[in-house]
Design an enzyme around this catalytic site. Structure first.
Site: not given
Ligand code: HSE
Length: 436
Positions: A201, A205
């Site tokens: 994740d 980003k």
């Molecule tokens: N799973 C992500 C986090 C949520 O924990 O930051 C937001 O992108």
């Protein structure tokens, strides 16, 4: 008063937040816009489930085409997440001339090139503030407020779940599994928590941020990524003893002719601002050549903080519509034709400080063997800690280094880990000083 029609795809947690925000802050939004935002239709596969917000049932449909083809809908908000059908819906909506707002970082990070080019070709806005850093205006800061700068470095805590886990392990004496479970229960973990704990994740980003900051496109597998599953309580405690905290940092740095980009657990001085970003908060420390240090901090997830970013994008787009313009600010900070392939610095060339935790037999001569191999590989030791003895088993020996080269470090550790005095694979954590 002029009205602007909105359509929502995906009525989950964030979708409910968007509906609530449009309702609760409708008056102030209307005042700022000089127009009314009207939610015309909400599509979701499940329209029976009870939501945290009440809506007129006549708005609900399971047929996304009623959003995509409605001529009264000017802005489509995509909050389905994932790759399909989200991508097809976005493409269909833009073909119908609709402007788009999405929070879909995974889709934009992996298939954004196609989507952004198509949106620009068709002259529609594709806004995505909520995709990185939740409520934090990192995207707008990079492409508008700070657009006069060269970005010397960007360091970010971009995943709230990983940060929550590390915070709980540091301050709450909680182990990894219990902390992850809490993060999931609180609702900020991804559907698949591997994305959070393996840095995927955060990689989505970082890829988005890299293009915005450097005008270069990047594939996820091009830069180094390491998650937090290898971080033990022991390392967290040693970090604390050394005056550091361990954070999962996403790092981008402008080098000579190449960009450094990486994600990994990082030891940073406990007094730095980033070290004090705790719980599920996200933060970005940007270093612009003209601006100097800029620090952005806030909720990286959650219903209302994320809805704030989504509705902010909707308001921006509505302002463009009212002025009869679109794509005034390029979606990725540069016109698409100006975006070229990234030139990344190889990870092997990285030069930084390192933390090692060796697990060795406790007997005379062990330290000199290890330090000999480090010395042969140009690695200079800054500090050594050895506490306690463990009968029969390996004892931990912790070392930090002065600035060393990544490929030298790898060579040295592979030689050390082959020694018969070494009991377990050596733990390596990179150290950074975010200079805050
Ligand atoms: N799973 C992500 C986090 C949520 O924990 O930051 C937001 O992108």
């Amino acid at each position: 008063m002029k009205e602007i029609g909105l359509g929502l795809l995906g009525f989950g947690n964030i979708g409910s937040g968007v509906v609530r925000l449009l309702e609760e802050n409708g008056d102030i939004i209307e005042k700022r816009l000089g127009a009314k935002l009207i939610l015309k239709r909400i599509a979701d596969v499940d329209i029976e489930r009870k939501r945290s917000v009440a809506v007129d049932p006549s708005l609900l449909t399971t047929d996304a085409r009623l959003v995509l083809n409605d001529p009264e809908i000017a802005i489509v908000i995509e909050l389905i997440g994932g790759y399909e059908p989200a991508k097809s819906f976005l493409l269909a909506a833009m073909k119908n001339g609709k402007h788009l707002v999405t929070a879909n970082k995974a889709l934009l990070a992996t298939q954004g090139n196609e989507l952004f080019r198509e949106a620009e070709r068709l002259g529609v806005n594709l806004s995505y503030e909520a995709s990185v850093g939740g409520t934090i205006p990192i995207i707008r800061s990079l492409k508008e407020a700070l657009s006069a700068n060269r970005f010397l470095s960007i360091m970010g805590i971009m995943n709230g779940t990983a940060n929550y886990i590390l915070t709980k392990m540091t301050d709450g004496g909680v182990d990894f599994a219990a902390a992850l479970k809490e993060a999931q229960d609180l609702g900020f973990a991804e559907a698949d928590p591997t994305y959070d704990v393996e840095g995927i994740d955060a990689a989505h980003k970082l890829a988005i941020v890299l293009t915005l900051a450097y005008g270069q496109r990047v594939a996820l597998d091009e830069f180094y990524r390491e998650g937090i599953t290898g971080i033990s309580k022991e390392d967290i405690d040693y970090a604390r003893a050394l005056g550091y905290r361990i954070k999962l940092l996403a790092i981008a740095r402008q080098g000579r002719g190449a960009i450094e980009a990486r994600i990994h657990p990082t030891m940073i001085p406990e007094g730095s601002l980033l070290a004090n970003v705790n719980s599920n908060f996200n933060a970005f420390h940007l270093e612009g050549d003209a601006s100097g240090s800029v620090f952005l901090y806030g909720q990286g997830s959650g219903m209302m903080p994320t809805a704030s970013a989504v509705v902010g994008d909707v308001i921006d787009t509505a302002r463009d519509l009212l002025k009869g313009v679109s794509c005034r600010v390029p979606a990725r900070a540069c016109p698409e034709k100006m975006i070229d392939a990234i030139i990344l610095a190889p990870m092997d060339d990285l030069s930084t400080n390192y933390y090692f935790r060796f697990s060795v037999i406790d007997r005379p001569g062990v330290l000199s063997k290890i330090s000999g191999i480090l010395g042969e590989n140009n690695i200079s030791i800054a500090s050594v800690i050895q506490k306690g003895r463990r009968e029969g088993g390996g004892v931990p020996v912790v070392m930090t280094t002065h600035r060393a080269n990544e490929s030298d470090v790898r060579k040295a550790l592979s030689a050390i880990d082959r020694l018969e005095i070494v009991r377990e694979k050596t733990v390596l954590i990179r150290m950074e000083d975010p200079n805050l």
